[in-house]
Design an enzyme around this catalytic site. Structure first.
Site, PDB file in Angstrom:
ATOM      1  N   SER A  29       0.648  -1.008  -0.249  1.00 30.30           N
ATOM      2  CA  SER A  29      -0.181  -0.186   0.148  1.00 30.30           C
ATOM      3  C   SER A  29       0.509   0.978  -0.069  1.00 30.30           C
ATOM      4  CB  SER A  29      -0.960   0.016   1.214  1.00 30.30           C
ATOM      5  OG  SER A  29      -0.333   0.109   2.366  1.00 30.30           O
ATOM      6  N   ASN A 116      -1.845  -2.355  13.470  1.00 30.04           N
ATOM      7  CA  ASN A 116      -3.407  -2.483  13.359  1.00 30.04           C
ATOM      8  C   ASN A 116      -3.906  -0.904  14.453  1.00 30.04           C
ATOM      9  OD1 ASN A 116      -2.889  -4.808  11.910  1.00 30.04           O
ATOM     10  ND2 ASN A 116      -3.772  -5.974  13.598  1.00 30.04           N
ATOM     11  N   THR A 161     -41.390  25.180  -9.069  1.00 29.53           N
ATOM     12  CA  THR A 161     -41.565  23.549  -8.587  1.00 29.53           C
ATOM     13  C   THR A 161     -42.148  22.797  -9.782  1.00 29.53           C
ATOM     14  OG1 THR A 161     -44.366  23.817  -8.577  1.00 29.53           O
ATOM     15  CG2 THR A 161     -42.548  24.168  -6.308  1.00 29.53           C
ATOM     16  N   HIS A 162     -41.615  21.752 -10.400  1.00 28.42           N
ATOM     17  CA  HIS A 162     -41.747  20.256 -10.783  1.00 28.42           C
ATOM     18  C   HIS A 162     -40.531  21.136 -12.139  1.00 28.42           C
ATOM     19  CE1 HIS A 162     -44.839  18.603  -8.903  1.00 28.42           C
ATOM     20  NE2 HIS A 162     -45.251  19.863  -8.383  1.00 28.42           N
ATOM     21  N   SER A 283     -16.278  25.259 -28.081  1.00 26.55           N
ATOM     22  CA  SER A 283     -16.128  23.495 -28.099  1.00 26.55           C
ATOM     23  C   SER A 283     -15.131  23.421 -29.869  1.00 26.55           C
ATOM     24  CB  SER A 283     -17.202  23.623 -29.215  1.00 26.55           C
ATOM     25  OG  SER A 283     -17.180  22.112 -30.122  1.00 26.55           O
ATOM     26  N   LYS A 289     -20.053  27.610 -29.012  1.00 23.33           N
ATOM     27  CA  LYS A 289     -19.935  26.827 -28.176  1.00 23.33           C
ATOM     28  C   LYS A 289     -19.312  27.785 -26.594  1.00 23.33           C
ATOM     29  CE  LYS A 289     -22.297  23.439 -27.618  1.00 23.33           C
ATOM     30  NZ  LYS A 289     -23.318  22.639 -27.204  1.00 23.33           N
ATOM     31  N   ASN A 291     -19.398  26.422 -23.058  1.00 20.03           N
ATOM     32  CA  ASN A 291     -20.353  25.017 -22.324  1.00 20.03           C
ATOM     33  C   ASN A 291     -19.526  25.383 -20.733  1.00 20.03           C
ATOM     34  OD1 ASN A 291     -20.857  23.468 -24.348  1.00 20.03           O
ATOM     35  ND2 ASN A 291     -18.762  22.990 -25.305  1.00 20.03           N
ATOM     36  N   GLU A 296     -21.141  21.255 -15.199  1.00 19.16           N
ATOM     37  CA  GLU A 296     -20.772  19.593 -15.359  1.00 19.16           C
ATOM     38  C   GLU A 296     -20.053  18.552 -14.866  1.00 19.16           C
ATOM     39  OE1 GLU A 296     -21.901  19.288 -19.848  1.00 19.16           O
ATOM     40  OE2 GLU A 296     -21.000  21.036 -19.028  1.00 19.16           O
ATOM     41  N   TYR A 323      -9.329  -6.900  13.260  1.00 17.93           N
ATOM     42  CA  TYR A 323      -8.545  -6.270  11.890  1.00 17.93           C
ATOM     43  C   TYR A 323      -9.136  -7.341  10.705  1.00 17.93           C
ATOM     44  CZ  TYR A 323      -5.716  -4.225   8.490  1.00 17.93           C
ATOM     45  OH  TYR A 323      -5.301  -3.966   7.477  1.00 17.93           O
ATOM     46  N   GLN A 328      -7.548  -2.430   4.510  1.00 18.64           N
ATOM     47  CA  GLN A 328      -6.079  -0.939   3.950  1.00 18.64           C
ATOM     48  C   GLN A 328      -7.079  -0.494   2.589  1.00 18.64           C
ATOM     49  OE1 GLN A 328      -2.466  -3.331   3.254  1.00 18.64           O
ATOM     50  NE2 GLN A 328      -2.660  -3.032   1.031  1.00 18.64           N
ATOM     51  N   LYS A 331      -7.821   2.731   2.190  1.00 18.65           N
ATOM     52  CA  LYS A 331      -7.183   4.648   1.863  1.00 18.65           C
ATOM     53  C   LYS A 331      -7.882   5.626   0.731  1.00 18.65           C
ATOM     54  CE  LYS A 331      -4.660   3.241   4.688  1.00 18.65           C
ATOM     55  NZ  LYS A 331      -5.569   2.104   5.362  1.00 18.65           N
TER      56      LYS A 331
HETATM   57  N1  ARG Z   1      -0.971  -1.440   5.187  1.00 14.50           N
HETATM   58  C1  ARG Z   1      -2.304  -1.197   6.186  1.00 14.50           C
HETATM   59  C2  ARG Z   1      -3.223  -1.145   6.329  1.00 14.50           C
HETATM   60  O1  ARG Z   1      -3.892  -0.378   5.458  1.00 14.50           O
HETATM   61  C3  ARG Z   1      -1.255  -1.272   8.577  1.00 14.50           C
HETATM   62  C4  ARG Z   1      -2.099  -2.591   9.043  1.00 14.50           C
HETATM   63  C5  ARG Z   1      -1.430  -3.556   8.698  1.00 14.50           C
HETATM   64  N2  ARG Z   1      -1.554  -4.467   9.975  1.00 14.50           N
HETATM   65  C6  ARG Z   1      -0.925  -5.960   9.108  1.00 14.50           C
HETATM   66  N3  ARG Z   1      -2.134  -7.248  10.350  1.00 14.50           N
HETATM   67  N4  ARG Z   1      -1.173  -6.781   8.186  1.00 14.50           N
HETATM   68  O2  ARG Z   1      -4.473  -1.214   6.909  1.00 14.50           O
END
Ligand code: ARG
Length: 464
Positions: A29, A116, A161-162, A283, A289, A291, A296, A323, A328, A331
């Protein structure tokens, strides 16, 4: 190899073969979670300070850790830090570099901690800072809306309205409707922040730890409002991220409603507003045009943010305690939600300053739609008619106006009187757009006087 250069060395003795390259890439990650580096270092320093305070590590270890982290901050800040895929994530990358720099003290940092509780802490610290930025941007957007509302408090817009012309409203009043929405969004963000701002650290892998940690002290050090009270829950739930994504989705839904109106209003059929050229595009084939790409795109990006909400909430569904690596996956959607939201709020605050209204086009549209029909009914009620009868009488008058191809206010008095003898000259005050507007002078109504009261309230509120 004495230093931690490959993450398998963090747990290697048990493994008889290295991880395959594909699995490495699949599970790593670092290329997205390196974004958490500042939070990771902040969390680690608070943890280390507490470990030293509790006598788990020595004062020298703490000093080494601080020195090492300072250098790492510099390296990452200047782009000189070498992120390694082999070290999987931001946490192992920073810890490995620390150990390289300060030796054993670096290896002691992870005492009484797991990735964790570490990652849960990092995400919360990072998100808390982003929520503060978003809250500021929501204030900026509201201020821009209040400014355009004030400039156009007396401008008449056909209210719909509508999507059918209903009654005249003040353009300022219409803008203030969005101020209300974004004010609630701001409130929601701050409410979410309270639950984001709690400390998982000290939960360790899932069960707590055998070291005499002072979690309250770490929470205080990190400016958190409390400590997660159950270790299993602390490391596993991402409900705080989900509710942030829900609050973000609502902001985008409000933005998308506003966008839709801007797009309609600047079309040739409405012609109610112009948006400054710097926010529009041409355009490549049609030279005439201009736009409304920004609104949008914002409307389109709403789908993306709502999608992230769906992603996050589905990610959590059915996960057993505690966990799981599934987490992961929180993110990228979270990061993209924050980026999209911040860009959108920034660009909208700026774009609003570049909007010019076309009052004549709005009035014309209001007149075409018999926007003051309700006012004629109200007029008759004031002359003693029951509302239902007045409603019916006005329907006949509108029919006549349609036949004459004119507005109600353009019908001669004699014609109007055919519908009811109680109608007198003063009817024209009620039938004018401005008369209609001014008459709605109750709390929350569209009369410019009320709009000004609201503008004052917002100004005070937003200055606080
Ligand atoms: N990169 C992991 C996450 O985003 C960190 C925690 C990993 N923990 C583990 N026991 N593998 O969650």
């Amino acid at each position: 190899m004495s230093q931690l250069d490959h993450k398998s060395e963090a747990w290697s003795a048990l493994f008889s073969e290295p991880m395959s390259d594909l699995v490495k890439r699949y599970t790593a990650s670092v290329f997205f979670d390196k974004r958490l580096w500042q939070a990771d270092i902040t969390g680690s320093l608070a943890h280390a300070a507490m470990l030293a305070q509790q006598g788990v590590i020595s004062a020298t270890d703490l000093a080494d850790i601080r020195r090492g982290m300072e250098q790492i901050r510099g390296e990452i800040g200047s782009g000189g830090f070498e992120w390694k895929l082999d070290l999987e994530d931001v946490h192992l990358n920073i810890e490995a570099r620390l150990t390289q720099l300060v030796g054993d003290a670096g290896k002691r940092l992870h005492t009484g901690r797991s990735r964790n509780d570490q990652v849960a802490t990092d995400v919360r610290l990072w998100l808390r800072a982003e929520i503060d930025l978003i809250a500021d941007l929501l204030v900026g957007l509201q201020k821009a809306l209040v400014a355009i509302a004030e400039k156009n408090a007396d401008v008449v817009l056909p209210g719909f309205t509508h999507l059918q012309v209903a009654q005249p409203v003040s353009f300022g009043h219409h803008m203030l409707a969005y101020v209300e929405m974004f004010a609630r969004d701001h409130e929601r963000m701050l409410d979410v922040r309270r639950r984001v701002n709690r400390l998982p650290l000290g939960a360790a892998a899932l069960a707590g730890t055998t070291y005499p940690l002072d979690r309250e002290a770490v929470a205080r050090e990190l400016g958190m409002e409390g400590v997660c009270q159950n270790s299993l829950d602390a490391v596993s739930d991402r409900d705080f991220a989900i509710e942030f994504a829900a609050a973000a989705s609502l902001v985008m839904v409000h933005v998308s409603r506003f966008s839709e109106e801007l797009i309609l209003w600047m079309s040739q059929n409405f012609g109610f507003i112009r948006i400054a050229d710097r926010f529009t595009t041409g355009s490549s084939i049609m030279p005439q045009k201009k736009n409304p790409d920004v609104p949008e795109l914002a409307r389109g990006k709403t789908g993306r943010v709502v999608g992230h909400l769906m992603g996050l909430i589905t990610l959590m569904k059915g996960q057993p305690l505690a966990y799981n690596k599934d987490n992961q996956e929180d993110k990228e959607p979270l990061f993209d939600t924050v980026d999209t939201l911040k860009d959108t709020l920034r660009i909208f605050a700026e774009m609003i300053e570049g909007i010019t209204v076309q009052p004549q086009a709005m009035e014309q549209a209001a007149l075409k739609g018999y926007a003051t029909a309700t006012d004629l009914a109200d007029y008759l009620v004031k002359k003693g008619l029951p509302f239902r009868d007045a409603h019916e009488t006005v329907a006949h008058a509108v029919k006549a106006a349609i036949a004459h191809q004119c507005d109600l206010s353009e019908l001669p008095l004699a014609v109007l009187q055919q519908f009811h003898p109680a109608i007198d000259k003063d009817v024209y005050d009620a039938l004018s757009l401005r008369g209609s507007l001014n008459a709605r002078n109750t709390l929350g109504g569209t009369a410019p006087a009320q709009v000004r009261v609201q503008i004052e309230r917002h100004r005070t509120r937003l200055a606080a």
